[in-house]
Design an enzyme around this catalytic site. Sequence first.
Site, PDB file in Angstrom:
ATOM      1  N   ARG A  84       0.841  -1.213   0.000  1.00  0.00           N
ATOM      2  CA  ARG A  84       0.000   0.000   0.000  1.00  0.00           C
ATOM      3  C   ARG A  84       0.869   1.254   0.000  1.00  0.00           C
ATOM      4  O   ARG A  84       0.830   2.077   0.906  1.00  0.00           O
ATOM      5  CB  ARG A  84      -0.974  -0.069   1.170  1.00  0.00           C
ATOM      6  CG  ARG A  84      -1.848  -1.303   0.995  1.00  0.00           C
ATOM      7  CD  ARG A  84      -2.857  -1.437   2.077  1.00  0.00           C
ATOM      8  NE  ARG A  84      -4.059  -0.676   1.776  1.00  0.00           N
ATOM      9  CZ  ARG A  84      -5.097  -0.593   2.584  1.00  0.00           C
ATOM     10  NH1 ARG A  84      -5.061  -1.205   3.741  1.00  0.00           N
ATOM     11  NH2 ARG A  84      -6.154   0.097   2.256  1.00  0.00           N
TER      12      ARG A  84
ATOM     13  N   GLN B 196      -1.263   3.170  -5.295  1.00  0.00           N
ATOM     14  CA  GLN B 196      -2.591   3.610  -4.845  1.00  0.00           C
ATOM     15  C   GLN B 196      -3.700   3.283  -5.851  1.00  0.00           C
ATOM     16  O   GLN B 196      -4.794   2.914  -5.467  1.00  0.00           O
ATOM     17  CB  GLN B 196      -2.581   5.105  -4.562  1.00  0.00           C
ATOM     18  CG  GLN B 196      -2.536   5.376  -3.081  1.00  0.00           C
ATOM     19  CD  GLN B 196      -2.350   6.840  -2.751  1.00  0.00           C
ATOM     20  OE1 GLN B 196      -2.151   7.680  -3.625  1.00  0.00           O
ATOM     21  NE2 GLN B 196      -2.408   7.151  -1.487  1.00  0.00           N
TER      22      GLN B 196
ATOM     23  N   ASP C  62      -5.074  -0.287  -5.449  1.00  0.00           N
ATOM     24  CA  ASP C  62      -5.381  -0.716  -4.085  1.00  0.00           C
ATOM     25  C   ASP C  62      -6.859  -1.109  -3.928  1.00  0.00           C
ATOM     26  O   ASP C  62      -7.712  -0.270  -3.617  1.00  0.00           O
ATOM     27  CB  ASP C  62      -5.014   0.444  -3.143  1.00  0.00           C
ATOM     28  CG  ASP C  62      -5.125   0.059  -1.682  1.00  0.00           C
ATOM     29  OD1 ASP C  62      -5.666  -1.020  -1.380  1.00  0.00           O
ATOM     30  OD2 ASP C  62      -4.679   0.853  -0.838  1.00  0.00           O
TER      31      ASP C  62
ATOM     32  N   SER D 226      -8.561  -0.369  -0.443  1.00  0.00           N
ATOM     33  CA  SER D 226      -9.093   0.985  -0.253  1.00  0.00           C
ATOM     34  C   SER D 226     -10.389   1.180  -1.039  1.00  0.00           C
ATOM     35  O   SER D 226     -11.354   1.745  -0.523  1.00  0.00           O
ATOM     36  CB  SER D 226      -8.073   2.040  -0.692  1.00  0.00           C
ATOM     37  OG  SER D 226      -7.011   2.075   0.223  1.00  0.00           O
TER      38      SER D 226
ATOM     39  N   TYR E 186      -0.511   0.982   9.008  1.00  0.00           N
ATOM     40  CA  TYR E 186      -1.503   0.156   9.706  1.00  0.00           C
ATOM     41  C   TYR E 186      -1.417   0.359  11.209  1.00  0.00           C
ATOM     42  O   TYR E 186      -0.379   0.736  11.746  1.00  0.00           O
ATOM     43  CB  TYR E 186      -1.267  -1.328   9.418  1.00  0.00           C
ATOM     44  CG  TYR E 186      -1.698  -1.722   8.045  1.00  0.00           C
ATOM     45  CD1 TYR E 186      -3.047  -1.708   7.704  1.00  0.00           C
ATOM     46  CD2 TYR E 186      -0.778  -2.099   7.090  1.00  0.00           C
ATOM     47  CE1 TYR E 186      -3.456  -2.061   6.444  1.00  0.00           C
ATOM     48  CE2 TYR E 186      -1.183  -2.457   5.814  1.00  0.00           C
ATOM     49  CZ  TYR E 186      -2.524  -2.442   5.506  1.00  0.00           C
ATOM     50  OH  TYR E 186      -2.923  -2.785   4.257  1.00  0.00           O
TER      51      TYR E 186
HETATM   52  P1  NAD Z   1      -7.678  -1.228   8.602  1.00  0.00           P
HETATM   53  O1  NAD Z   1      -8.917  -1.685   7.887  1.00  0.00           O
HETATM   54  O2  NAD Z   1      -6.596  -2.219   8.864  1.00  0.00           O
HETATM   55  O3  NAD Z   1      -8.109  -0.591  10.031  1.00  0.00           O
HETATM   56  C1  NAD Z   1      -9.128   0.373  10.131  1.00  0.00           C
HETATM   57  C2  NAD Z   1      -8.810   1.376  11.191  1.00  0.00           C
HETATM   58  O4  NAD Z   1      -8.934   0.800  12.493  1.00  0.00           O
HETATM   59  C3  NAD Z   1      -7.391   1.951  11.139  1.00  0.00           C
HETATM   60  O5  NAD Z   1      -7.467   3.353  10.966  1.00  0.00           O
HETATM   61  C4  NAD Z   1      -6.806   1.560  12.475  1.00  0.00           C
HETATM   62  O6  NAD Z   1      -5.898   2.533  12.973  1.00  0.00           O
HETATM   63  C5  NAD Z   1      -8.021   1.456  13.351  1.00  0.00           C
HETATM   64  N1  NAD Z   1      -7.849   0.716  14.627  1.00  0.00           N
HETATM   65  C6  NAD Z   1      -7.152  -0.418  14.889  1.00  0.00           C
HETATM   66  N2  NAD Z   1      -7.228  -0.738  16.199  1.00  0.00           N
HETATM   67  C7  NAD Z   1      -8.018   0.200  16.784  1.00  0.00           C
HETATM   68  C8  NAD Z   1      -8.497   0.424  18.110  1.00  0.00           C
HETATM   69  N3  NAD Z   1      -8.184  -0.376  19.124  1.00  0.00           N
HETATM   70  N4  NAD Z   1      -9.292   1.490  18.310  1.00  0.00           N
HETATM   71  C9  NAD Z   1      -9.622   2.337  17.320  1.00  0.00           C
HETATM   72  N5  NAD Z   1      -9.203   2.184  16.046  1.00  0.00           N
HETATM   73  C10 NAD Z   1      -8.418   1.131  15.787  1.00  0.00           C
HETATM   74  O7  NAD Z   1      -7.042   0.010   7.897  1.00  0.00           O
HETATM   75  P2  NAD Z   1      -7.188   0.587   6.409  1.00  0.00           P
HETATM   76  O8  NAD Z   1      -8.337   1.493   6.361  1.00  0.00           O
HETATM   77  O9  NAD Z   1      -7.137  -0.520   5.402  1.00  0.00           O
HETATM   78  O10 NAD Z   1      -5.838   1.421   6.277  1.00  0.00           O
HETATM   79  C11 NAD Z   1      -5.287   2.099   7.356  1.00  0.00           C
HETATM   80  C12 NAD Z   1      -4.377   3.150   6.877  1.00  0.00           C
HETATM   81  O11 NAD Z   1      -3.368   2.635   5.989  1.00  0.00           O
HETATM   82  C13 NAD Z   1      -5.032   4.227   6.068  1.00  0.00           C
HETATM   83  O12 NAD Z   1      -5.822   5.099   6.754  1.00  0.00           O
HETATM   84  C14 NAD Z   1      -3.789   4.852   5.474  1.00  0.00           C
HETATM   85  O13 NAD Z   1      -3.158   5.686   6.359  1.00  0.00           O
HETATM   86  C15 NAD Z   1      -2.934   3.673   5.177  1.00  0.00           C
HETATM   87  N6  NAD Z   1      -3.069   3.399   3.743  1.00  0.00           N
HETATM   88  C16 NAD Z   1      -2.134   3.898   2.904  1.00  0.00           C
HETATM   89  C17 NAD Z   1      -2.281   3.709   1.534  1.00  0.00           C
HETATM   90  C18 NAD Z   1      -1.306   4.258   0.566  1.00  0.00           C
HETATM   91  O14 NAD Z   1      -0.470   5.043   0.896  1.00  0.00           O
HETATM   92  N7  NAD Z   1      -1.406   3.837  -0.681  1.00  0.00           N
HETATM   93  C19 NAD Z   1      -3.349   2.995   1.044  1.00  0.00           C
HETATM   94  C20 NAD Z   1      -4.276   2.499   1.942  1.00  0.00           C
HETATM   95  C21 NAD Z   1      -4.123   2.695   3.283  1.00  0.00           C
END
Ligand code: NAD
Length: 357
Positions: free
Chosen positions: A118, A123, A126, A129, A224
């Site tokens: 990711r 992007q 992905d 996302s 993550y």
């Molecule tokens: P995910 O589905 O793994 O998790 C969802 C959310 O749950 C995350 O924001 C995480 O911090 C939160 N979480 C975990 N434990 C928790 C707790 N105990 N209490 C409250 N919240 C909790 O995550 P996702 O949406 O697939 O991706 C997370 C992050 O990864 C994105 O927001 C982004 O920053 C990053 N990302 C980057 C790219 C990129 O650069 N291409 C692409 C996708 C995601």
Amino acid sequence: MKLGILKEQNDSRVAIVPTLLGKFKDLGLEICIEQNAGAKASCADEEYTANATVCSRKEVLQNSDIVVCINAPSDEDLALLRPETLVISQFQSFIDDKVAPKLKGMNLRAFGMDVIPRTTLAQSMDVLSSMASIAGYKAVLDAASRLPRYLPMMITAAGSIKPAKVLILGAGVAGLQAIATARRLGATVEVFDTRAAVKEEVQSLGARFVEVAGAKDESSAGGYAVEQSEEFLQRQRAEVADRASKADIVITTAQVRGRKAPILLTQETVEKMKRGSVVVDLAASTGGNCELTQDRQVIVHNGVTIVGNSDLASEMPQDASFLYGNNLLNFMKLFVKKGELNIDLQNEIIRGAYLTA
Ligand code: NAD
């Protein structure tokens, strides 16, 4: 080189929609698609015929050099593929470490769309996302339609109605989209996440970010969340209980990749919630953020409706398929040129997604 598109077995989406076929053909591919593959995503077989042949599942499996689908094919399907066939799907290999050796043992080649790194460069490929964003949007619509109340504030001749309160646990891709959707519908929104990096994003969407001190937030985890200590989770559960008892809707999206989802909403908390309120648990397939969640089920506990659904993207199959297909196209452009495969493992994205090296 032949590209075969399979019909999904228990999913309304299709890996490629007809409007994208021309772009796949431009990669030098001859395309065949299983009969009725797009039907549930509102794409008729006739819409594919200008650029593809429509055939049986067996024909797709036996005659393709590359097979694409959204959910991993069954072992019976894989057994029908010719040696060296390239399968591109979501294999959940980050949960199941037996998948890659199995595919290798069958003399197949495979890319996991769900393990594409990711990074910024990837992007546009992905799928996690793309699908999470749809799930966040649909979660709010689903909750709103089950709620016995309005979401926006209403001032009418018959009386005034206060805006609904939405609590969102986890502000990743799904959570941020849920915030935006709930705000557009006029609700007030509160949000928890362990990653401090999302605070500004949450606030810029007009929601309140609730902080619980002491969260582990490691930058080495590639964006993550990392698993939290039991002591932190207990404090967080107490804070969540307080907010949840005042909320009309709770959307839970908190996940820790490759692990069981943290329990943030206990039975005791649900029992403090208002009758008529709704919980939508997007983490249901990894155990759920709510103690009472049952995956793929809707239950009512003490007047609170709890929806366990991690598969909401397939409930909006037309756009979900369009986005999946676009992600797939952007990914395949990396290694298909003029109808030839060039799997260059020096490329970080290709290496990260390749399961059968
Ligand atoms: P995910 O589905 O793994 O998790 C969802 C959310 O749950 C995350 O924001 C995480 O911090 C939160 N979480 C975990 N434990 C928790 C707790 N105990 N209490 C409250 N919240 C909790 O995550 P996702 O949406 O697939 O991706 C997370 C992050 O990864 C994105 O927001 C982004 O920053 C990053 N990302 C980057 C790219 C990129 O650069 N291409 C692409 C996708 C995601």
